[in-house]
Design a protein around this motif. Sequence first.
Motif, PDB file in Angstrom:
ATOM      1  N   GLY A  77       0.851  -1.183   0.000  1.00  0.00           N
ATOM      2  CA  GLY A  77       0.000   0.000   0.000  1.00  0.00           C
ATOM      3  C   GLY A  77       0.886   1.232   0.000  1.00  0.00           C
ATOM      4  O   GLY A  77       1.945   1.230   0.617  1.00  0.00           O
ATOM      5  N   HIS A  78       0.462   2.294  -0.712  1.00  0.00           N
ATOM      6  CA  HIS A  78       1.301   3.488  -0.715  1.00  0.00           C
ATOM      7  C   HIS A  78       0.759   4.540   0.243  1.00  0.00           C
ATOM      8  O   HIS A  78      -0.438   4.616   0.498  1.00  0.00           O
ATOM      9  N   MET A  79       1.669   5.341   0.782  1.00  0.00           N
ATOM     10  CA  MET A  79       1.344   6.317   1.824  1.00  0.00           C
ATOM     11  C   MET A  79       1.180   7.728   1.265  1.00  0.00           C
ATOM     12  O   MET A  79       0.719   8.612   1.970  1.00  0.00           O
ATOM     13  N   THR A  83      -9.982   7.065  -1.186  1.00  0.00           N
ATOM     14  CA  THR A  83      -9.978   5.930  -2.112  1.00  0.00           C
ATOM     15  C   THR A  83      -8.556   5.526  -2.483  1.00  0.00           C
ATOM     16  O   THR A  83      -8.225   4.344  -2.533  1.00  0.00           O
ATOM     17  N   ASP A  84      -7.695   6.504  -2.739  1.00  0.00           N
ATOM     18  CA  ASP A  84      -6.349   6.219  -3.270  1.00  0.00           C
ATOM     19  C   ASP A  84      -5.274   6.712  -2.324  1.00  0.00           C
ATOM     20  O   ASP A  84      -4.781   7.812  -2.486  1.00  0.00           O
ATOM     21  N   MET A  85      -4.781   5.860  -1.429  1.00  0.00           N
ATOM     22  CA  MET A  85      -5.390   4.625  -1.027  1.00  0.00           C
ATOM     23  C   MET A  85      -5.230   4.440   0.471  1.00  0.00           C
ATOM     24  O   MET A  85      -4.764   3.420   0.943  1.00  0.00           O
ATOM     25  N   LYS A  86      -5.591   5.465   1.216  1.00  0.00           N
ATOM     26  CA  LYS A  86      -5.426   5.358   2.660  1.00  0.00           C
ATOM     27  C   LYS A  86      -6.428   4.375   3.271  1.00  0.00           C
ATOM     28  O   LYS A  86      -6.144   3.773   4.305  1.00  0.00           O
ATOM     29  N   ALA A  89       5.969   7.688  -2.535  1.00  0.00           N
ATOM     30  CA  ALA A  89       6.162   8.114  -3.929  1.00  0.00           C
ATOM     31  C   ALA A  89       5.589   7.158  -4.967  1.00  0.00           C
ATOM     32  O   ALA A  89       6.149   7.014  -6.046  1.00  0.00           O
ATOM     33  N   GLU A  90       4.466   6.520  -4.647  1.00  0.00           N
ATOM     34  CA  GLU A  90       3.848   5.668  -5.677  1.00  0.00           C
ATOM     35  C   GLU A  90       3.355   6.520  -6.833  1.00  0.00           C
ATOM     36  O   GLU A  90       3.463   6.139  -7.990  1.00  0.00           O
ATOM     37  N   GLU A  91       2.808   7.685  -6.506  1.00  0.00           N
ATOM     38  CA  GLU A  91       2.179   8.502  -7.547  1.00  0.00           C
ATOM     39  C   GLU A  91       3.207   9.139  -8.477  1.00  0.00           C
ATOM     40  O   GLU A  91       2.879   9.503  -9.598  1.00  0.00           O
ATOM     41  N   VAL A  92       4.436   9.318  -8.009  1.00  0.00           N
ATOM     42  CA  VAL A  92       5.489   9.905  -8.842  1.00  0.00           C
ATOM     43  C   VAL A  92       6.740   9.045  -8.740  1.00  0.00           C
ATOM     44  O   VAL A  92       7.477   9.118  -7.766  1.00  0.00           O
ATOM     45  N   GLY A  95      -3.227  -3.213  -2.345  1.00  0.00           N
ATOM     46  CA  GLY A  95      -4.523  -2.730  -1.852  1.00  0.00           C
ATOM     47  C   GLY A  95      -5.024  -1.474  -2.542  1.00  0.00           C
ATOM     48  O   GLY A  95      -5.819  -0.724  -1.968  1.00  0.00           O
ATOM     49  N   GLU A  96      -4.589  -1.224  -3.768  1.00  0.00           N
ATOM     50  CA  GLU A  96      -5.081  -0.075  -4.536  1.00  0.00           C
ATOM     51  C   GLU A  96      -6.575  -0.254  -4.806  1.00  0.00           C
ATOM     52  O   GLU A  96      -7.086  -1.378  -4.848  1.00  0.00           O
ATOM     53  N   PRO A  97      -7.277   0.856  -5.033  1.00  0.00           N
ATOM     54  CA  PRO A  97      -8.732   0.783  -5.153  1.00  0.00           C
ATOM     55  C   PRO A  97      -9.207   0.044  -6.401  1.00  0.00           C
ATOM     56  O   PRO A  97      -9.109   0.562  -7.508  1.00  0.00           O
TER      57      PRO A  97
HETATM   58 ZN    ZN Z   1      -2.863   4.635  -5.750  1.00  0.00          ZN
END
Ligand code: ZN
Length: 393
Positions: free
Chosen positions: A80-82, A113-116, A147-150, A173-175
């Motif tokens: 899961g990303h923070m 949703t993304d993704m806490k 840094a999942e998004e970038v 665990g991404e949505p």
């Molecule tokens: Zn995500």
Amino acid sequence: MAVFTPEQQLRILSDLVAIQSANDHELQVANYLAKLLGDHGITATVLPAEPDADHKQAEPDRANLVAEIGSGAPVLALSGHMDTVSVGDADAWTSDPFTVTERDGLLQGRGTTDMKAGLAAMVIAMIELKAQGLPRKGTLRLLASRAEEVGEYGAKELARAGYMRDADALVVGEPSGWNIIYTHKGSVDFRLRSQGTAAHSSMPEAGFNAIPPLMEVLVRAQQEFNARPASDPVLGELTFSTTVFHGGDQVNTIPDAAVAEVNVRTIPQFDNDEAIALLKGLVGEQNRRGARISLDPYMQEPVVQAPRDSLLVRLATKLGERISGVTTPVVGVAGVTDASSLLRGKGPDFPFMMFGPGNETMHTVNENIDKQMYLDFVQLYQRLFVEYLGQAG
Ligand SMILES: [Zn+2]
């Protein structure tokens, strides 16, 4: 007796959303989770960020987190990303993006949703299992990334540090909502720089215009990628998009530089290496005619392909349908996840799925999550993780 009431589970999600972690500050999320896990007897390790392709020095407020329960094989890795994406136009939100606000059963806030929610559900599931003396066999390993998004730098750091080496399966665990994702496209970001020689536009022959050869590469690339018959039955078409173009600064000066960026979304039938080779060929052609264009595929996330009928997917289908009351199709998506980095070198037989709470509001204004779906995933993950470890290997 559950450790957390539903109210407490919602509190944890609210706490996470309150930590502003748009492509930074994951250390604060990691510290929060480490404390929560530690309070319930689970040791978590916070791993400081390393310098990455975007930053020559490691940034002080960024980190990954690893936590385990159980012992020995099999090892089920949970990802899961923070980080989140930025809020965007804050005034367009109907509530404060960092205060989870409930409306008609939906919880609104950046990162819900993304993704806490997915991350919180995994952490809560681990704590609940630990309290029951579970799993009796095998290991659950949480890999919480930055840094999942970038750039997916966190997942790359975790993979390099060996946290996937002994893993037998991976759940991201991404949505996905009540869909089970077993394959997703790859992605390559390219930067092309064209070097010319400046001159007055009354004497263009005295210089070399950096723009035309770069334009030609981009137009040819669009044509060549469009002409590829390759299409994946699940993932669909390969896509090519020119997304950035800069060149020149004055109308009467022949420009000495032009830069473009392009993004290619790849499929198994035409993968990242083939996309890179195609662009290299087009750039080479221009350079042989006198252009000076460099090509930098600065971010590469491979296509992810996993078995459609793994034990992991079968259990998720059974539990998902039982808990949600709806059917849970097993499908593919275009979006890229940390799995691209975590599964490097694992081969197409490695069991993987993306299965987490959420909906299509990711990255949008008024991002939200269905409250019941979040709570359901806390239950689902507990059963899924234990059943998988009990039956695998
Ligand atoms: Zn995500």
